[in-house]
Design a protein around this motif. Structure first.
Motif, PDB file in Angstrom:
ATOM      1  N   SER A   1       5.655  -1.402  -2.886  1.00 18.97           N
ATOM      2  CA  SER A   1       6.699  -1.090  -1.602  1.00 18.97           C
ATOM      3  C   SER A   1       7.647   0.162  -2.043  1.00 18.97           C
ATOM      4  N   HIS A   2       8.592   0.582  -1.249  1.00 17.80           N
ATOM      5  CA  HIS A   2       9.520   1.732  -1.495  1.00 17.80           C
ATOM      6  C   HIS A   2      10.877   1.370  -1.228  1.00 17.80           C
ATOM      7  N   HIS A   3      11.900   2.084  -1.057  1.00 15.93           N
ATOM      8  CA  HIS A   3      13.228   1.745  -0.642  1.00 15.93           C
ATOM      9  C   HIS A   3      13.140   1.054   0.909  1.00 15.93           C
ATOM     10  N   PHE A   4      13.877   0.041   0.638  1.00 16.87           N
ATOM     11  CA  PHE A   4      13.990  -0.659   2.068  1.00 16.87           C
ATOM     12  C   PHE A   4      15.212  -0.973   2.639  1.00 16.87           C
ATOM     13  N   GLY A   5      16.363   0.135   2.391  1.00 20.19           N
ATOM     14  CA  GLY A   5      17.525   0.140   3.195  1.00 20.19           C
ATOM     15  C   GLY A   5      18.191  -1.064   2.831  1.00 20.19           C
ATOM     16  N   PRO A   6      19.268  -1.447   3.550  1.00 22.15           N
ATOM     17  CA  PRO A   6      20.033  -2.468   3.189  1.00 22.15           C
ATOM     18  C   PRO A   6      19.561  -3.780   3.584  1.00 22.15           C
ATOM     19  N   ALA A   7      19.593  -4.781   2.364  1.00 24.00           N
ATOM     20  CA  ALA A   7      18.975  -5.934   2.448  1.00 24.00           C
ATOM     21  C   ALA A   7      19.263  -6.981   3.674  1.00 24.00           C
TER      22      ALA A   7
ATOM     23  N   GLN B   1      13.077   7.675  -6.258  1.00 21.98           N
ATOM     24  CA  GLN B   1      12.617   8.283  -5.051  1.00 21.98           C
ATOM     25  C   GLN B   1      12.539   9.800  -5.367  1.00 21.98           C
ATOM     26  N   VAL B   2      12.951  10.454  -6.349  1.00 27.23           N
ATOM     27  CA  VAL B   2      12.907  11.696  -6.457  1.00 27.23           C
ATOM     28  C   VAL B   2      11.856  12.448  -7.462  1.00 27.23           C
ATOM     29  N   ASP B   3      11.095  11.314  -7.970  1.00 34.63           N
ATOM     30  CA  ASP B   3       9.874  11.606  -8.864  1.00 34.63           C
ATOM     31  C   ASP B   3       8.621  11.499  -7.720  1.00 34.63           C
ATOM     32  N   PHE B   4       8.182  12.894  -7.578  1.00 29.50           N
ATOM     33  CA  PHE B   4       7.144  12.834  -6.696  1.00 29.50           C
ATOM     34  C   PHE B   4       5.753  13.077  -7.126  1.00 29.50           C
ATOM     35  N   SER B   5       5.600  12.666  -8.330  1.00 30.80           N
ATOM     36  CA  SER B   5       4.688  12.762  -9.156  1.00 30.80           C
ATOM     37  C   SER B   5       3.774  11.183  -9.013  1.00 30.80           C
ATOM     38  N   ARG B   6       4.656  10.259  -8.533  1.00 32.37           N
ATOM     39  CA  ARG B   6       3.903   8.871  -8.688  1.00 32.37           C
ATOM     40  C   ARG B   6       4.491   8.018  -7.508  1.00 32.37           C
ATOM     41  N   VAL B   7       3.970   6.926  -7.192  1.00 42.28           N
ATOM     42  CA  VAL B   7       4.722   6.087  -6.326  1.00 42.28           C
ATOM     43  C   VAL B   7       5.513   5.252  -7.062  1.00 42.28           C
ATOM     44  N   GLN B   8       6.501   4.539  -6.267  1.00 42.66           N
ATOM     45  CA  GLN B   8       7.631   3.700  -6.731  1.00 42.66           C
ATOM     46  C   GLN B   8       7.257   2.413  -7.119  1.00 42.66           C
ATOM     47  N   ASN B   9       6.481   1.767  -6.337  1.00 42.84           N
ATOM     48  CA  ASN B   9       5.550   0.249  -6.876  1.00 42.84           C
ATOM     49  C   ASN B   9       7.015  -0.538  -6.734  1.00 42.84           C
ATOM     50  N   ILE B  10       7.939  -0.334  -5.692  1.00 37.93           N
ATOM     51  CA  ILE B  10       9.179  -1.392  -5.734  1.00 37.93           C
ATOM     52  C   ILE B  10       8.664  -2.723  -5.166  1.00 37.93           C
TER      53      ILE B  10
ATOM     54  N   ASP C   1       0.855  -1.142   0.100  1.00 34.50           N
ATOM     55  CA  ASP C   1       0.035   0.045  -0.229  1.00 34.50           C
ATOM     56  C   ASP C   1       0.897   1.054   0.084  1.00 34.50           C
ATOM     57  N   ASN C   2       2.149   1.133  -0.821  1.00 37.00           N
ATOM     58  CA  ASN C   2       2.818   2.433  -1.046  1.00 37.00           C
ATOM     59  C   ASN C   2       3.404   2.909   0.459  1.00 37.00           C
ATOM     60  N   GLY C   3       3.635   1.904   1.429  1.00 36.08           N
ATOM     61  CA  GLY C   3       4.185   2.214   2.695  1.00 36.08           C
ATOM     62  C   GLY C   3       5.742   2.299   2.694  1.00 36.08           C
TER      63      GLY C   3
END
Length: 351
Positions: free
Chosen positions: A118-124, A257-266, A86-88
């Motif tokens: 999802s979104h950037h999740f840091g170190p795997a 991350q720097v495109d604030f017009s849409r979600v990343q959907n990672i 849910d784009n958290g």
């Protein structure tokens, strides 16, 4: 590394305080803080608290949710499931997914959980350590925006899609392997560009496909895969597992991350193995120690003091930075101070 040292505990409190001010739940704020501060402790500053300002900006722009409704779709008799984040915040979503994978492995011997939205999740490595804490073996991968040229190409197409593996031991610390499929994590190039510092030869090419040591030119061009076709192929495979298979975005469709017009959907993908389904757990841990004994008994090559296992350098960095404080560069201090002042959160004193 130049900069100022701060108590990692106080930086953790700072991150939690800032996140709670923008409506992130307390438990989730602590999860994000643990992940980011751990990265700084282990010397992975490109994935540490430097990421906090962009996380906040995306939440304020409405393309990342502070309080997502995360759902898990898994049949009661299946060892595989799918998370819709849910784009958290990716660290929150990824942690919930790994928790489900661990539960499935406890029930079925193996657990596999894919993630979309999802979104950037840091170190795997943050996620496989969770499996190790349950005396299990964990694998984690993720897809990220296109910043890397495929082997033989000169324009970005692949992400630096990482792989982490965590395996417990008994006498030794757990083996934690965490790698990007690029020669270097793209965050390190971003970090160098922010400081206008050069990068080593072989890391990247400019926008015309020529090798460059100019970090600014590299940002306009792209990072290169490690091992040529090997890193390129692995990145593509991890994109398939994390994106194509899960229903997340993939390839050039992933938002930056720097495109604030849409979600990343990672997308992310986690697998956990229950060691007890193969071998007595204590026997496995003893065998791991024996293997690591053998590894470390290999005579070091010229220029090396010892043979290290994956994760050893990060352990040494964490021990030092826990004693002496984590290092924050002047630009990171400035950005964090601005956020703290704006949101009314106390900023830690330098050590």
């Amino acid at each position: 590394m130049s900069g100022t040292r701060f108590s990692h505990k106080e930086v953790h409190q700072l991150v939690v305080g800032i996140l709670k001010k923008v409506n992130v739940p307390d438990k989730d704020a602590h999860e994000v803080a643990e992940c980011l501060v751990k990265a700084d402790l282990q010397g992975i500053g490109s994935h540490g608290v430097t990421r906090l300002p962009i996380y906040l900006k995306r939440m304020r722009q409405g393309v990342t949710k502070a309080r997502p409704t995360i759902t898990f779709d898994c049949a009661p008799d299946k060892a595989m499931g799918l998370i819709d984040g849910d784009n958290g915040l990716g660290i929150v979503v990824g942690s919930k997914a790994m928790s489900h994978a661990i539960d499935l492995a406890g029930k079925f011997g193996i657990g596999a959980v894919g993630v979309k939205n999802s979104h950037h999740f840091g170190p795997a490595g943050h996620y496989v350590r969770k499996a190790v804490n349950h005396r299990m073996i964990g694998l984690a991968t993720c897809n990220v925006p296109s910043v890397m040229a495929p082997f033989g190409g000169r324009k970005p197409f692949l992400g630096t899609n990482p792989l982490a593996v965590g395996i417990p031991a008994k006498k030794y610390p757990p083996l934690i392997f965490d790698m990007a499929t690029s020669i270097v994590a793209h965050g390190k190039i971003i970090w160098a560009a922010q400081r206008k510092e050069p990068i080593p030869e072989g890391w990247a090419i400019d926008e015309n496909g020529n090798p460059t040591t100019d970090s600014t030119a590299a940002m306009k061009g792209c990072v290169l895969p490690f091992g040529g076709p090997k890193g390129s192929a692995l990145s593509l495979i991890f994109d398939i597992l994390s994106g194509v298979l899960t229903g997340a975005a993939y390839g050039k469709n992933i938002g930056t991350q720097v495109d604030f017009s849409r979600v990343q959907n990672i997308g992310h993908f986690f697998i956990v193995f229950n060691i007890g389904q193969f071998l007595d757990e204590d026997l496995f841990l003893e065998r791991m120690d024996d293997l690591l004994d053998q590894l470390k008994s290999v005579p070091p090559a010229p220029g090396f003091s010892e043979v290290q296992a994956p994760g050893d350098p990060q352990i040494l960095s964490e021990e030092e930075n826990t004693r002496n404080g984590i290092v924050l560069s002047p630009d990171r201090i400035e950005k964090l101070q601005e956020l703290a002042e704006e949101l009314g959160v106390p900023f830690p004193r330098a050590l």
